[in-house]
Design a protein around this motif. Structure first.
Motif, PDB file in Angstrom:
ATOM      1  N   VAL A  99       0.777  -1.151  -0.167  1.00  0.00           N
ATOM      2  CA  VAL A  99       0.106   0.064  -0.008  1.00  0.00           C
ATOM      3  C   VAL A  99       0.898   1.258  -0.044  1.00  0.00           C
ATOM      4  O   VAL A  99       1.638   1.423   0.972  1.00  0.00           O
ATOM      5  N   GLU A 100       0.869   2.276  -1.044  1.00  0.00           N
ATOM      6  CA  GLU A 100       1.605   3.220  -1.015  1.00  0.00           C
ATOM      7  C   GLU A 100       0.669   4.584  -1.253  1.00  0.00           C
ATOM      8  O   GLU A 100      -0.051   4.401  -2.226  1.00  0.00           O
ATOM      9  N   GLY A 101       0.884   5.508  -0.840  1.00  0.00           N
ATOM     10  CA  GLY A 101       0.539   6.961  -1.120  1.00  0.00           C
ATOM     11  C   GLY A 101      -0.779   7.040  -0.961  1.00  0.00           C
ATOM     12  O   GLY A 101      -1.540   7.980  -1.468  1.00  0.00           O
ATOM     13  N   ALA A 102      -1.518   6.426   0.320  1.00  0.00           N
ATOM     14  CA  ALA A 102      -2.889   6.575   0.354  1.00  0.00           C
ATOM     15  C   ALA A 102      -3.170   8.261   0.864  1.00  0.00           C
ATOM     16  O   ALA A 102      -2.251   8.614   1.701  1.00  0.00           O
ATOM     17  N   ARG A 103      -3.988   8.735   0.655  1.00  0.00           N
ATOM     18  CA  ARG A 103      -4.489   9.983   0.926  1.00  0.00           C
ATOM     19  C   ARG A 103      -4.485  10.223   2.643  1.00  0.00           C
ATOM     20  O   ARG A 103      -4.310  11.218   3.169  1.00  0.00           O
ATOM     21  N   TRP A 104      -5.187   9.252   3.114  1.00  0.00           N
ATOM     22  CA  TRP A 104      -5.415   9.224   4.685  1.00  0.00           C
ATOM     23  C   TRP A 104      -4.704   8.073   5.468  1.00  0.00           C
ATOM     24  O   TRP A 104      -3.765   8.130   5.802  1.00  0.00           O
ATOM     25  N   ILE A 105      -5.500   6.795   5.365  1.00  0.00           N
ATOM     26  CA  ILE A 105      -5.036   5.524   6.082  1.00  0.00           C
ATOM     27  C   ILE A 105      -4.748   4.648   4.840  1.00  0.00           C
ATOM     28  O   ILE A 105      -5.500   4.194   4.422  1.00  0.00           O
ATOM     29  N   GLY A 106      -3.613   3.790   5.148  1.00  0.00           N
ATOM     30  CA  GLY A 106      -3.307   2.671   4.474  1.00  0.00           C
ATOM     31  C   GLY A 106      -4.371   1.471   4.509  1.00  0.00           C
ATOM     32  O   GLY A 106      -5.115   1.226   3.712  1.00  0.00           O
ATOM     33  N   LEU A 107      -4.171   0.989   5.902  1.00  0.00           N
ATOM     34  CA  LEU A 107      -5.133  -0.228   6.299  1.00  0.00           C
ATOM     35  C   LEU A 107      -6.074   0.234   7.561  1.00  0.00           C
ATOM     36  O   LEU A 107      -5.453   0.652   8.444  1.00  0.00           O
ATOM     37  N   VAL A 108      -7.209  -0.017   7.603  1.00  0.00           N
ATOM     38  CA  VAL A 108      -8.091   0.430   8.566  1.00  0.00           C
ATOM     39  C   VAL A 108      -8.953  -0.644   8.859  1.00  0.00           C
ATOM     40  O   VAL A 108      -9.576  -1.298   8.116  1.00  0.00           O
ATOM     41  N   ALA A 109      -9.203  -1.086  10.125  1.00  0.00           N
ATOM     42  CA  ALA A 109     -10.106  -1.935  10.853  1.00  0.00           C
ATOM     43  C   ALA A 109     -11.392  -1.412  11.441  1.00  0.00           C
ATOM     44  O   ALA A 109     -11.224  -0.556  12.258  1.00  0.00           O
ATOM     45  N   TYR A 110     -12.441  -1.522  10.893  1.00  0.00           N
ATOM     46  CA  TYR A 110     -13.755  -0.739  11.661  1.00  0.00           C
ATOM     47  C   TYR A 110     -14.595  -1.779  12.452  1.00  0.00           C
ATOM     48  O   TYR A 110     -14.108  -2.797  12.521  1.00  0.00           O
ATOM     49  N   ALA A 111     -15.677  -1.393  12.651  1.00  0.00           N
ATOM     50  CA  ALA A 111     -16.581  -1.840  13.897  1.00  0.00           C
ATOM     51  C   ALA A 111     -16.589  -3.246  13.542  1.00  0.00           C
ATOM     52  O   ALA A 111     -17.119  -3.845  12.289  1.00  0.00           O
TER      53      ALA A 111
END
Length: 78
Positions: free
Chosen positions: A33-45
């Motif tokens: 994962v390269e250059g994401a504007r916010w977060i690369g990997l996200v775990a949600y609810a």
């Protein structure tokens, strides 16, 4: 339902590059994962996930983030 997401390249996402959410086992491994504007990997609810052996770089906010409480989460080797 089980989902495996592996050996992919995600570049220049205009927000979060990849997020996991909800029940059902998710295996996210060996991704770049390269250059994401916010977060690369996200775990949600309620995520049931394994984030393993990924390379995350050049994100503007965070490489890996846990936004809300999750059911089961393993983060290793990233």
């Amino acid at each position: 339902t089980a989902v495996t997401f592996e050996d992919n390249r995600l570049q220049s996402a205009n927000g979060h590059a990849l997020y996991v959410k909800g029940t059902g086992r998710k295996l996210v491994r060996r991704n770049v994962v390269e250059g994401a504007r916010w977060i690369g990997l996200v775990a949600y609810a309620d995520a049931e996930a394994e984030l393993r052996d990924n390379r995350v770089e050049g994100t503007a906010y965070a490489g890996i983030s846990v936004v809300e409480p999750v059911r089961s989460l393993l983060i290793a080797g990233n």
